[in-house]
Design an enzyme around this catalytic site. Structure first.
Site, PDB file in Angstrom:
ATOM      1  CG  ASP A 234      -1.954  -1.148   1.134  1.00 60.31           C
ATOM      2  OD1 ASP A 234      -2.266  -1.601   0.021  1.00 60.31           O
ATOM      3  OD2 ASP A 234      -2.407  -1.607   2.196  1.00 60.31           O
ATOM      4  CB  ALA A 235       4.119   2.072   0.449  1.00 57.15           C
TER       5      ALA A 235
END
Lengths: 290, 290, 290, 290
Positions: A234-235
């Site tokens: 999620d980065a």
């Protein structure tokens, strides 16, 4: 959808390089000197990083350089400026695979866009770790491969997946609420070619159960984020985000309900930007041209 | 502003208690049996926590119980249900203090609302650790106290501040981009009576320099959050949030520029909800009635 | 979706009547005196018009009055206050018909919600003046009736449509980009039971080709509006609206593209409100409870 | 605000002309051949109208052509392409006049931006048909001229106003809720240099009392529109619009309350775009670069 803009064949050139004088002049002169008519030109300078980004699209109809020689011509153009570049044509038809788990809303939304020919793509393959959504794909005669994943067989299943992607000549992957984490190795095979939808306004609430976390925190707005997948969960570089207002009256299930519509829209917009070749990635950030 | 609704004196009763049968009937009957006309009634049940929340406002004009006896009457109403409650009157004029540092936009926006009589409040006192904004307050004949803060004198300055708040009979405090952290001790003196504006979409980017962090992360939307201050930095119950879209083209200074307008609006909306007695706090979450 | 709230049978009572003292007390006492537990209660007073609106939902599990006697009980409750009212049960399954022409996006979005059981409804019938979308319905085994309309056969076709609606026991109709105008006579048969989506931010750009008009006017935001159909074209009571930002860079086709997603979302939200029995109509305006 | 971008002197060239091959190449080569470094370049082609628009900004620091000779150089550049163009410098300080009636919110918001030096402008003059807001201007030592207007003296007062605008060397005018209609003659003196804020989402609700009309129509969203003033009331080229959600619970006064914040923000954004020279007008539409 701007069909009128894409019906005729046009070339799309994406450039990034160290910022320096004369870049726009060089590229635009290259196009016009070869009888190209610029349909669209956008540029951006990241002044902090000293990097120049450009997307230029021109009509190939009367262009002096034939498509098959264009790569070489651009190589010569790019070299003195140390440009990184990608060349696409408006009539390319990318081949997309969709990975899903059990949630149907993003997949069905993608299907409806395929059915209505909103996007100029092929969708030959859906992969899932569950069989739940198989009937929806079968309805449309789209291959739906079920590859259940357990801690034991994960590496092997990724092997299978890669074989399928190869067999179906897949250009890019969409994770449409695919609840599995892909291995770093896998992700690196598809740099900036795996589009994920995460059901929160990142960087708030990464990881599992973001609607539960949002409810517990008592936020007044929830969001969804579409990004390219990188090795860090999620980065990856964010392509598109949007939000919707919630109140104390919304239980977790209401957030899930409101969020579903947000997720499918944000994902669709990100895919659309990707398809139009409007996204350039630099480090962990994106330039998304309009 | 709904002046028509507040011109005549009305009572506002806020209730929270364990959820149980007959609560709305008991309260609404109490009002109508005493010749009260309900102007507004909102209720909410947090089914998970089993807690009932209510805000009821009624006309005092022909109400059978005079204002000075109302507290006792409500005590009797509340006891069998184990209600926590607060009683306010629409013609109460709360006294607000504003704390600022060097940024003027929130303070000037508050001043403009005072000048246009948008809010029915008194603003007798502004406190700052810097003298920069003093002239703006002096223009309006509002007392502006400069109390510079250093690691050495912090506790002592808070003592001073508390004395000032007492002297000016302050009901609630607004931190309008006040860049100092108040002590736990201080905060506990004003439970749910200190309204802060934080320049991010919490819980993303708490603490210092959120616009820099947002830019580094490459988000496509920035936000602002107004919340009641608790001992945990930027973690108090959220009253209001809003967002604005940004692009790769926005440098940090552009985020600051866009964010300023967001901050002042979100803060003003939170103050307005607080003034209308529409915010109830339960744990770290709020019920904000419409 | 708040399944937890609706799984158990609950009653939903919608009321409108002249505003007067004691309304909330009467209704809430009726519920609690009969051992009903209020799940949700919202009320609104239109002070200008002097009209009171209320929606109250309570658990039927231990309610003293059985469902079959509830109508009579409410009649007695309503009479002294001159209430207009409607009673529904949370486990009612409304039967919806969808009317379409050639645009698929709203229909496919509705289908995807049916497939994922997002709504607790039956969709037994789709009617169209064109055959284009028939295959999509057939895929799902939903009856799709093609009734081509010309100036000559319009009245007769409406007769056919009414027969079909009767045969399929349709409760309410959704016009999902149905490009035909229904006769006044037809509309009056389904008061507040025909939900339309119009592809503009009404009252701007009523009638045909609103995206062309919006483009010609150079607006910076476009919208979509869902409303109940009345005899006046695009002038019925508005249930829901939303907007999306556009720029000079958006050609008419881009407005159409952006608008499609807006239309399907706004329509879905309006249907959802209608299904939850949260919309009350008074004259040409709606009360839409949260 | 991007001070870093504007601190050093840069030139801003706005161009519109018939679309043709080689435009970007010609302009960008002109800049780079003269040792200019392009800071920002945006272009747009209105394919329907066949018109090309461009805004290019470059650093003057090492530019080979001195500022005083630039006009002539651009004349030569422009001629073969039949360009219409405007040249500005980033360190120009435009002189703005504000016209108001009795509403203070837009004026006070503009004042707060002046006080915080958010905009690089001079505001030497405020003109009003009422004296109500005079004290606010006097506080800041800004000249506030009261020119009451009646049907009889309108033409004469416009004469006065024009004399004042001349005396104060005003470059552009902002109508900050000025409730008077300017004569066609007056408007033509300031083409695309009078910025108005209208308190509705145009083209919905032009003319007087739009909040009353919005309430009567029962819309779920209200808006504000900033546009250049033309001879046709509320029909000039739109620069910026925004909206805010409302409900049945909002009386007309609540719309006014919510709308005030919207008006001041939309107006401020339009002024900011105008100041950055990012607005080009073509017919009744604008190109607003980012």
């Amino acid at each position: 959808m701007p069909e009128s803009k894409t019906k005729k064949r046009s070339a799309i050139l994406l450039i990034s390089c160290p910022d320096q004088r004369g870049l726009v002049a060089a590229v635009s002169s290259f196009v016009s000197n070869n009888n190209g008519n610029i349909i669209d030109l956008e540029q951006h300078v990241d002044t902090e990083a000293g990097v120049f980004f450009m997307r230029v699209q021109w009509d190939m109809l009367q262009f002096a350089i034939p498509a098959e020689d264009l790569n070489d011509a651009i190589k010569s153009l790019a070299k003195p400026f140390n440009m990184q570049w990608n060349l696409h044509f408006s009539d390319d038809v990318p081949r997309m695979a969709v990975f899903v788990s059990k949630h149907s809303h993003c997949l069905l939304d993608i299907f409806s866009r395929i059915l209505s020919r909103e996007w100029n793509i092929e969708l030959p393959l859906v992969i899932s770790n569950h069989a739940d959504l198989k009937p929806f794909a079968e309805n449309l005669d789209i291959e739906f491969q079920v590859l259940p994943i357990s801690p034991d067989n994960k590496a092997q299943q990724e092997q299978e997946i890669r074989a399928l992607l190869k067999a179906y000549r897949i250009d890019f992957i969409v994770l449409a609420r695919y609840m599995q984490i892909l291995s770093e190795n896998f992700v690196q095979q598809y740099p900036n070619r795996i589009v994920n939808i995460h059901h929160s306004f990142l960087p708030a609430f990464p990881g599992a159960r973001p609607y539960h976390s949002a409810h517990a925190r008592g936020v007044k707005i929830i969001g969804a984020t579409s990004h390219y997948v990188t090795a860090d969960l999620d980065a990856g570089p964010i392509i598109e985000q949007d939000v919707v207002r919630v109140t104390h009256n919304d239980a977790v299930q209401d957030l899930v309900h409101k969020g579903r519509d947000l997720e499918k829209l944000v994902l669709a917009r990100a895919i659309w930007k990707h398809l139009q070749r409007k996204v350039l990635v630099h480090g962990n950030r994106t330039v998304v041209f309009e």
